[in-house]
Design a protein around this motif. Structure first.
Motif, PDB file in Angstrom:
ATOM      1  N   GLN A  19     -21.550 -52.782 -10.745  1.00 47.43           N
ATOM      2  CA  GLN A  19     -21.118 -51.593  -9.998  1.00 47.43           C
ATOM      3  C   GLN A  19     -19.387 -51.993  -9.391  1.00 47.43           C
ATOM      4  OE1 GLN A  19     -24.214 -50.456  -7.330  1.00 47.43           O
ATOM      5  NE2 GLN A  19     -25.624 -50.068  -8.852  1.00 47.43           N
ATOM      6  N   ARG A  51     -17.493 -53.271 -13.303  1.00 46.87           N
ATOM      7  CA  ARG A  51     -17.400 -52.377 -14.300  1.00 46.87           C
ATOM      8  C   ARG A  51     -16.878 -51.019 -13.916  1.00 46.87           C
ATOM      9  NH1 ARG A  51     -22.382 -51.021 -18.166  1.00 46.87           N
ATOM     10  NH2 ARG A  51     -21.892 -49.469 -19.386  1.00 46.87           N
ATOM     11  N   PHE A  52     -17.402 -50.753 -12.633  1.00 42.60           N
ATOM     12  CA  PHE A  52     -16.964 -49.049 -12.135  1.00 42.60           C
ATOM     13  C   PHE A  52     -16.100 -49.344 -10.875  1.00 42.60           C
ATOM     14  CE2 PHE A  52     -21.004 -49.094 -14.223  1.00 42.60           C
ATOM     15  CZ  PHE A  52     -20.604 -48.252 -15.531  1.00 42.60           C
ATOM     16  N   LYS A  87     -14.413 -42.196 -10.880  1.00 41.28           N
ATOM     17  CA  LYS A  87     -15.022 -43.476 -11.106  1.00 41.28           C
ATOM     18  C   LYS A  87     -16.527 -43.008 -11.686  1.00 41.28           C
ATOM     19  CE  LYS A  87     -12.408 -46.410  -8.534  1.00 41.28           C
ATOM     20  NZ  LYS A  87     -12.335 -47.216  -7.261  1.00 41.28           N
ATOM     21  N   LYS A 116     -17.207 -41.630 -14.970  1.00 42.38           N
ATOM     22  CA  LYS A 116     -17.143 -43.014 -16.144  1.00 42.38           C
ATOM     23  C   LYS A 116     -18.653 -43.438 -15.924  1.00 42.38           C
ATOM     24  CE  LYS A 116     -15.409 -47.484 -16.721  1.00 42.38           C
ATOM     25  NZ  LYS A 116     -15.618 -47.696 -18.386  1.00 42.38           N
ATOM     26  N   LEU A 117     -19.114 -43.746 -14.818  1.00 46.20           N
ATOM     27  CA  LEU A 117     -20.363 -44.249 -14.815  1.00 46.20           C
ATOM     28  C   LEU A 117     -21.601 -43.430 -15.566  1.00 46.20           C
ATOM     29  CD1 LEU A 117     -21.972 -46.152 -11.694  1.00 46.20           C
ATOM     30  CD2 LEU A 117     -23.254 -44.350 -12.837  1.00 46.20           C
ATOM     31  N   GLU A 138     -21.755 -43.440 -19.084  1.00 49.60           N
ATOM     32  CA  GLU A 138     -22.178 -44.679 -19.921  1.00 49.60           C
ATOM     33  C   GLU A 138     -23.854 -45.111 -19.715  1.00 49.60           C
ATOM     34  OE1 GLU A 138     -19.411 -47.693 -18.932  1.00 49.60           O
ATOM     35  OE2 GLU A 138     -17.514 -46.517 -19.609  1.00 49.60           O
ATOM     36  N   LYS A 139     -24.397 -44.351 -18.705  1.00 52.10           N
ATOM     37  CA  LYS A 139     -25.990 -44.802 -18.180  1.00 52.10           C
ATOM     38  C   LYS A 139     -26.842 -43.640 -18.774  1.00 52.10           C
ATOM     39  CE  LYS A 139     -24.514 -48.233 -15.841  1.00 52.10           C
ATOM     40  NZ  LYS A 139     -25.066 -49.629 -16.341  1.00 52.10           N
TER      41      LYS A 139
END
Length: 350
Positions: free
Chosen positions: A283, A286-287, A323, A326-327, A330-331
């Motif tokens: 976290q 990456r983010f 942010k 984006k998270l 990708e999850k």
């Protein structure tokens, strides 16, 4: 219709599996919930309308008590499994549930992201059918482990199941529109906290006073706080904490769970604790929504300096929203995945 057994031994577990339990009930499955009382987890179950059977009123205050409770709960959970005859046992890394599943010869699927739960994982990796972990999990648990690109907090904070709401906070007298900061202190009495400690009372008071220059400070704490900090205590209903996190300017936390929860809501967080985890590292790297302070005697000072830097950033909330987008892109939506794996294991048997 399937029969499912789960144990809730911590408030985070209640949050994590409340929607799984709801979805199972909605499709007609029968769910048996066992609870061990810790830090208000049974109050959460009550607030969520989840019926449960209380197995113990404490998780133990020291190694001797925890050891006694382990054996007592192994017997308790096994007897429940033999009487209820579940098709599957689910939840977090509860070694007592793993023993119950092994004795009753039923599949056991868990999700775990806490690498320092070494005793629990040592048993679960030998007895549990499947252990789902985040992709970034730091420990290899062997052939029963599957790494999935997700976080446990998405069980209950994914947009498919949770929408932050300012009005529910206003309804209980909390003002979500004023700038505020949430500070979380932990009790340091979990099994993985033995030998570790956080800020003393003077340090807690100094931290809160310093952050108060940048907005109202609310304190969320396990156990007692110094008399001087009692006016700062957050007193919203326990089940509304995620709405509070969503609208905070910043979260400063000794606990990894609350720091990660803030991240799932687009709120920048500082995690100050010597315990490291793959999830909090990702976290951060990456983010860039979370900042880890795990090393050195001066970690609290460094975290406070970073907190002030963030609080002086004009567009911090907008950055957080970008942010978070984006998270989420990708999850994995972990609730749906977990249910699919449960159904597969039930179909295949052990």
């Amino acid at each position: 219709m399937s029969k499912v057994m789960i144990s809730i031994d911590h408030p985070a577990w209640a949050h994590q599996f409340r929607h799984i339990i709801r979805m199972l009930n909605e499709r007609g499955d029968e769910v048996r919930t066992l609870a061990i009382e810790k830090d208000g987890d049974t109050k959460l179950l009550d607030s969520f309308g989840i019926p449960y059977e209380l197995s113990a009123r404490s998780t133990g205050k020291n190694v001797i008590e925890k050891g006694f409770l382990f054996f007592a709960m192994c017997i308790d959970h096994t007897l429940h499994a033999l009487r209820f005859k579940p098709d599957i046992l689910i939840g977090r890394a509860s070694p007592m549930m793993a023993v119950a599943a092994w004795i009753s010869r039923k599949p056991h699927i868990i999700y775990e992201d806490t690498e320092v739960s070494k005793f629990s994982l040592r048993i679960c990796k030998r007895l549990t059918t499947k252990i789902i972990t985040p992709r970034t999990f730091l420990t290899d648990l062997g052939k029963c482990q599957e790494r999935v690109d997700t976080y446990k907090e998405l069980f209950y904070l994914h947009p498919s199941v949770f929408t932050p709401d300012k009005q529910v906070l206003r309804d209980v007298g909390f003002n979500p529109d004023e700038p505020y900061i949430l500070v979380r202190f932990v009790a340091w009495n979990a099994s993985h906290d033995i030998g570790k400690k956080g800020l003393d009372d003077a340090g807690k008071i100094a931290l809160v006073k310093k952050l108060s220059q940048y907005g109202r400070v609310y304190v969320s704490a396990e156990g007692n706080v110094p008399e001087e900090l009692k006016p700062y205590l957050l007193n919203t209903p326990y089940e509304l904490i995620h709405h509070v996190l969503a609208f905070a300017k910043l979260v400063y936390s000794e606990g990894a769970t609350m720091a990660s929860e803030a991240v799932m809501l687009g709120t920048h967080a500082l995690y100050v604790n010597v315990i490291k985890s793959g999830s909090t590292q990702e976290q951060s790297e990456r983010f860039q929504l979370l900042y880890n302070f795990n090393d050195g005697a001066d970690r609290y000072e460094k975290a406070t300096a970073k907190a002030i830097e963030l609080l002086e950033t004009p567009d911090l909330e907008q950055q957080g929203a970008q942010k978070l987008e984006k998270l989420l892109s990708e999850k994995v939506d972990i609730n749906q995945y977990y249910l699919q794996e449960m159904d597969r294991l039930i179909k295949e048997g052990r």
